[in-house]
Design an enzyme around this catalytic site. Structure first.
Site, PDB file in Angstrom:
ATOM      1  N   SER A 231       0.838  -1.196   0.000  1.00  0.00           N
ATOM      2  CA  SER A 231       0.000   0.000   0.000  1.00  0.00           C
ATOM      3  C   SER A 231       0.870   1.243   0.000  1.00  0.00           C
ATOM      4  CB  SER A 231      -0.898   0.022   1.238  1.00  0.00           C
ATOM      5  OG  SER A 231      -0.151   0.399   2.387  1.00  0.00           O
ATOM      6  N   ASP A 232       0.370   2.307  -0.591  1.00  0.00           N
ATOM      7  CA  ASP A 232       1.015   3.592  -0.345  1.00  0.00           C
ATOM      8  C   ASP A 232       0.747   3.954   1.112  1.00  0.00           C
ATOM      9  OD1 ASP A 232       2.404   5.948  -0.697  1.00  0.00           O
ATOM     10  OD2 ASP A 232       1.334   6.528  -2.517  1.00  0.00           O
ATOM     11  N   TRP A 233       1.584   4.824   1.656  1.00  0.00           N
ATOM     12  CA  TRP A 233       1.530   5.139   3.079  1.00  0.00           C
ATOM     13  C   TRP A 233       0.235   5.905   3.395  1.00  0.00           C
ATOM     14  CZ3 TRP A 233       5.161   2.501   1.344  1.00  0.00           C
ATOM     15  CH2 TRP A 233       6.237   2.036   2.096  1.00  0.00           C
ATOM     16  N   GLY A 234      -0.688   5.234   4.071  1.00  0.00           N
ATOM     17  CA  GLY A 234      -1.985   5.838   4.356  1.00  0.00           C
ATOM     18  C   GLY A 234      -3.040   5.469   3.331  1.00  0.00           C
ATOM     19  N   GLY A 235      -2.751   4.498   2.478  1.00  0.00           N
ATOM     20  CA  GLY A 235      -3.668   4.149   1.400  1.00  0.00           C
ATOM     21  C   GLY A 235      -4.611   3.008   1.710  1.00  0.00           C
TER      22      GLY A 235
END
Length: 775
Positions: free
Chosen positions: A308-312
């Site tokens: 995941s992207d960070w916070g995704g």
């Protein structure tokens, strides 16, 4: 401390030669700063060393004839090692592997000696070390990296050899810093010139980005470091990036926005891929069933890790079932904000564990995620014969400089204003903040702590001599024009520059955008197509004061140029990294003949851009909904179809020499569906100096049953020729690559009939054409 000391002594006795790791740890610890930093640093390093320690200790105490477990046997196939390790893991250990334990790492299995996964930004250089749960740099003294040019510059080289060199070099730096995963490269399509992260990507054309990303990945992964290709998919703006819900046709999805990702997976075999922040058809891309399960893992047979992207990540059910493997940075914005809950509360942490225990989820999906994570570890940290890498080496400096030199684009050169040979002028005035401002700091996750950065001004001083160079700042990006005192300072800076320009033999203005917020930076988009900080006014006034004024623009985006008819010479210099000054001085002086080509179209005005022309629903979206109105007509495809003349077309770039193209020919007239079209034509350097030309081959289908662009790039090659030299150029195009995506059949289709190929020096400069028939 007694127990800890005994443990260390035991490992010293059992593991011959392992002493070094501990000695280096305590040596580094003594050299660290605050006690707080020492504790965080100690925690991180001990985790790494203990995993290896447990593994080494286990092997060391085995009886002489005991069989090594399959997962530790590097001679065994990876899949056998994966299955063996999986069979030995507990449920809790499996779940732990699926989520972060720190800002840039995820757990291994210490009990089995399986190490953690360590990730690093970014695509242009290796990020400095940060604290365990902080974004702030940890203030190490040995983590300053080489800054390589931004990927927009790499794309502008139109040279896959440069992409391989780039990947090899940055992969070596990542390996030396013991990183498993490099969070890049980025291959999102250049859809609008306002996107704050366009400088991180490879332009508007899917074929160009596909051909450039493959060798980049191969170069990185030769070092035992995984690439994490990002951001999958449709992450084409920073505005509302966490929530915008994109709707685009299946044709545009497959023909424009997915090809570079597909090439990264099916040709380069990237070992990981990063989901995007945005939504696609109502589901966030980090757990989007269509993108991750159907397309990526089923259709493309991707066997790597989806990160995941960070916070995704936003939902446990979707994270479990829709293809996400590793959850990172939840409840952060990926830049500065701190998570609001512990790592154990992540969607794929305790909620997942408890869901399996109470029967909500089965272990089927979990085992698939862990297999992928283990496969990544066995390909990197636990791989046989993994290279050691190198860091800030002379070879990396040369690579960064070579890539920068090949990527600089000469956009205008009236009356041979450039080059400026050493000794031609005694007084050269350099104007502009970007001549001295660091352009490797800022911009979001691509910000770097570098070992050195040669500024354009210093490069010019070194080239022409201090006595022949004067400098005036001209503008200041930190001034607020709404404040009277700042406005007065800005006027004063401009006045000083104009007075100096009147008496200079030549003026070189070095400006453009920068990495400030709302410029070329992560987190939001540009607010204007114009150059910021009153630069247009400054350029106009400089041209009035001294007609021998050349303009150098450092940016990752197209900008408006109301002064273009007046300026005699213009260079697009991107963000060139550590060797910026040396590369730029080499091109300006003529030591290097520019050969870069634009990887995206420069419009005259913002409204000429396809995405912008369809109004706010197309960009930036309304109420967090967005429809890509231009569909497949992105970039030059739009300009061609709408007969809009761009300021500078895709693929355009001048040289200090000239080239003559011969007529294009095909090796035959009729082709079957599985054939390869071979195109040939002559190319001659008609000038007096050596140079390189990027030859381009475009395809069109005059009688297609569906809408097709007027032309599509299908091949290119950078050809180096001495003065007067001539060569025959051969370009090969697979017939299957002439296909369009049939959204009804959900498959690629090459229609029988006529196809026309052209050789060109840009999308707007076609030299000749040849027609063929596909059966």
């Amino acid at each position: 401390m007694t127990d800890f000391s005994c443990f260390i002594q035991k490992n010293f006795r059992i593991v011959s030669g392992f002493n070094t790791s501990w000695l280096l740890l305590f040596k580094d610890l003594v050299m660290c700063g605050s006690t707080f930093y020492k504790i965080n640093y100690l925690r991180m390093k001990i985790r790494n060393i203990l995993s290896i320690s447990v593994l080494c200790s286990f092997i060391a105490v085995l009886p002489a004839k005991a069989q090594i477990p399959t997962y530790l046997d590097k001679t065994q196939p990876i899949e056998k090692r994966v299955e063996n390790a999986l069979s030995l893991m507990t449920l809790k250990e499996k779940v732990a592997m699926c989520h972060a334990q720190s800002k840039f790492s995820s757990p291994g299995v210490p009990r089995l000696g399986i190490p953690e996964i360590w990730m690093t930004d970014g695509p242009h250089g290796i990020r400095e070390e940060v604290f365990w749960d902080e974004w702030d740099g940890a203030k190490w003294t040995n983590d300053s990296c080489t800054a390589f040019p931004a990927l927009a510059c790499l794309a502008a080289t139109f040279n896959p050899d440069m992409a391989m060199l780039y990947g090899k070099s940055i992969g070596e730096e990542a390996r030396y810093r013991n990183k498993n995963v490099l969070l890049g490269p980025g291959v999102n399509i250049y859809r609008t010139p306002l996107n704050g992260r366009n400088f991180e990507y490879m332009g508007e054309d899917p074929w160009l980005s596909s051909r450039m990303v493959v060798p980049y990945i191969q170069g990185v992964q030769k070092n035992g470091v995984a690439t994490c290709v990002k951001h999958f998919a449709l992450n084409n703006q920073e505005n509302e990036r966490m929530s915008i819900d994109v709707e685009v046709s299946d044709r545009a999805l497959h023909e424009i926005y997915l090809p570079a990702f597909k090439a990264a997976v099916t040709e380069a075999h990237s070992w990981s891929i990063m989901g995007a922040y945005n939504q696609f058809r109502g589901e966030h891309c980090c757990h989007n069933d269509l993108l991750l399960n159907k397309i990526l893992k089923n259709d493309w047979k991707f066997d790597g890790v989806v990160i995941s992207d960070w916070g995704g990540t936003h939902n446990t059910d979707q994270a479990v079932y829709n293809g996400l493997d590793l959850e990172m940075g939840t409840w952060t914005d990926g830049l500065t904000t701190k998570g609001t809950s512990p790592y154990s509360a992540y969607y794929l942490a305790n909620p997942y564990l408890e869901g399996i225990r109470n029967g909500k989820y089965t272990e089927k999906e979990l085992n698939d995620k862990v297999r992928r994570l283990l496969r990544l570890i066995f390909r990197t940290t636990m791989a046989a014969d993994r290279p050691y890498g190198k860091f800030v080496s002379p070879e990396h400096s040369l690579a960064a400089r070579k890539i920068a030199e090949e990527g600089i684009v000469l956009l205008k050169n009236d009356k041979k204003t450039l080059p400026i040979p050493v000794g031609k002028y005694k007084k050269i005035l350099v104007v502009g903040e970007n001549a001295v401002k660091s352009l490797v700091i800022g911009g979001g996750s691509s910000s770097l702590k570098v070992a050195y950065e040669m500024s354009p001004l210093q490069g010019l001083i070194d080239k022409y001599g201090k006595e022949n160079i004067a400098y005036s700042k001209g503008y200041n990006s930190n001034l607020n024009m709404n404040k009277p005192k700042d406005k007065q300072k800005a006027d004063s800076l401009m006045t000083v520059s104009l007075e100096l320009a009147k008496t200079a033999d030549a003026v070189i203005f070095i400006g453009g955008l920068n990495k400030n917020y709302f410029q070329d930076a992560e987190g939001d988009d540009r607010k204007s197509f114009d150059l910021p900080y009153q630069q247009n006014e400054l350029i106009e006034n400089l041209l009035n004061a001294n007609k021998n004024t050349s303009v150098v623009l450092c940016s990752g985006n197209a900008v408006a140029m109301p002064w273009i008819d007046k300026v005699p010479a213009l260079l697009q210099a991107w963000y060139l990294g550590s060797e910026s000054g040396n590369a730029l001085a080499s091109v300006i002086s003529g030591d290097v003949n520019p050969s870069g080509k634009l990887p995206f179209t420069f419009p005259v005005k913002l409204e000429d851009n396809g995405a912008i022309s369809f109004g706010k629903m197309s960009y930036p979206g309304i109420n967090k909904k967005q429809i890509y109105g231009e569909d497949i007509l992105v970039g030059y495809r739009w300009f061609d179809t709408q007969k809009i003349k761009p300021l500078f077309p895709f693929g355009f770039g001048l040289s200090y020499t000239t080239f003559e193209y011969g007529k294009i020919n095909s090796d035959k007239k009729m082709y079957a569906q599985d054939d390869v079209v071979k195109l040939t034509f002559s190319l001659r350097n008609t000038g007096k100096i050596a140079g390189a030309e990027v030859v381009q081959a475009y395809m069109s289908e005059p009688k297609a049953s569906v809408l097709r662009p007027m032309k599509e790039l299908k091949a290119f090659k950078k050809v180096f020729l001495a003065a007067g030299e001539q060569t025959m150029v051969t370009l090969e195009i697979k017939v299957k690559d002439l296909a369009y995506y049939n959204d009804i059949k959900e498959s690629w289709v090459v229609e029988p009939g006529e196809f026309v190929f052209s050789n060109a020096s840009s999308s707007a400069d076609v030299k000749s054409k040849v027609s063929v028939i596909v059966e």
